[in-house]
Design an enzyme around this catalytic site. Structure first.
Site, PDB file in Angstrom:
ATOM      1  N   HIS A  29       0.861  -1.179   0.000  1.00 24.68           N
ATOM      2  CA  HIS A  29       0.000   0.000   0.000  1.00 24.68           C
ATOM      3  C   HIS A  29       0.899   1.231   0.000  1.00 24.68           C
ATOM      4  CE1 HIS A  29      -2.258   2.800   2.896  1.00 24.68           C
ATOM      5  NE2 HIS A  29      -2.798   2.954   1.723  1.00 24.68           N
ATOM      6  N   HIS A 104       3.205  10.635  -0.762  1.00 28.91           N
ATOM      7  CA  HIS A 104       2.268  10.170   0.267  1.00 28.91           C
ATOM      8  C   HIS A 104       2.456  11.098   1.448  1.00 28.91           C
ATOM      9  CE1 HIS A 104      -0.384   7.879   2.653  1.00 28.91           C
ATOM     10  NE2 HIS A 104       0.532   7.430   3.484  1.00 28.91           N
TER      11      HIS A 104
END
Length: 312
Positions: A29, A104
């Protein structure tokens, strides 16, 4: 062992005729968040309040604790058996040119550097196949997309698998064509390139919860719905921190709070799964290196072979 994954399926020709959407792969992820630059500006994927806070350097250090969901570089993830990568990318606002970065919370490495790292692995392991899922784009207009798509084409060339009916894609098909990469691109421009698969062929429903029981219930329900659509499928075995959770455990970071506590239950769910037409296809999790997650997931494919043998 760090290298157990390098022959995940590739060298095992018993799997060669089984449909790809039936096999089970391991994903990570936010795959590229292993290197996040504390000195870089906060990414456009963050809320305004966080952007204001992030001017304080301590906050960036804390953000790093929460946004580094993978501790392994690309090469290490590939060697550990990961074959599906969940990718978020962004331009750097204010920067001249079209350069695109993984993102991210904070900016990571240039996409180009990451693609080259993957390509090197594929050159060394010509029977391995990977999925790259470009599913979030920030601060990008069409010219940025054209730049990125050209980078993808330059990095992989003839290794790219053109869009086919999901049913046709088997290892044997990939080996015959010498294809090693399936790219999923969640932006309308995919229509103009035969090697970009539409995002809707890779659904990855997200439970968005900190409760492990809710997560497992959600994974069950979405799997049951899967067979209707003739697609690949991602089961995201991931607990998502709430702002409250982050505030309460600021300094300890994601790894120490949500993940450690709940991994045993998640792992037990994974062990109970079966690959196949109604089964799991790609499982993603945070910090895949913490337990023997990869070995557990990859071993489940042997169930398909057993079924195959009992059928013949």
């Amino acid at each position: 062992t760090g290298h157990m994954g390098v022959c995940v399926l590739g060298v095992r020709s018993q799997f060669s005729k089984i449909k790809y959407s039936w096999l089970l792969f391991l994903g990570s992820h936010d795959s590229f968040s292993y290197w996040v630059d504390e000195k870089s500006p906060v990414g456009p994927d963050q809320a305004t309040a966080i952007k204001r806070l992030a001017r304080i350097s301590l906050v960036k250090k804390i953000m790093k604790k929460w946004s580094v969901t993978q501790n392994l570089t690309f090469k290490e993830q590939l060697e550990g058996g990961i074959r599906y990568f969940d990718l978020r990318v962004s331009s750097k606002p204010g920067e001249i040119g079209q350069e695109i970065y993984f993102i991210h919370g904070l900016f990571g490495i240039k996409v180009w550097d990451g693609l080259k790292e993957i390509n090197t692995f594929l050159e060394q392991h010509p029977k391995e196949v990977i999925f790259l899922d470009f599913n979030h784009f920030y601060a990008m207009d069409d010219s940025h997309h054209f730049f990125l798509i050209n980078r993808i084409r330059s990095a992989f060339g003839s290794k790219l698998c053109s869009v086919e009916c999901v049913e046709y894609v088997t290892l044997q098909y990939m080996w015959e064509k010498k294809h090693q990469v399936l790219i999923f691109y969640h932006y309308p421009l995919y229509q103009e390139y035969p090697f970009l698969w539409p995002g809707n062929k890779m659904p990855a429903p997200w439970a968005n919860t900190t409760n492990v029981h809710k997560l497992l219930q959600f994974l069950e329900t979405t799997l049951e719905e899967r067979s209707r659509y003739g697609t690949f499928h991602v089961s995201q075995a991931i607990l998502t921190p709430r702002v409250k959770t982050i505030a309460r455990h600021l300094i300890r970071g994601l790894k120490n709070t949500l993940v450690h506590r709940n991994l045993p239950m998640i792992l037990n769910w994974v062990k109970a799964q079966k690959p196949g037409v109604m089964g799991v296809n790609i499982i993603t999790s945070d910090f895949v290196e913490l337990v023997d997650f990869a070995a557990t997931v990859i071993a489940l494919n042997d169930l398909l072979l057993e079924e195959d043998e009992s059928a013949t």
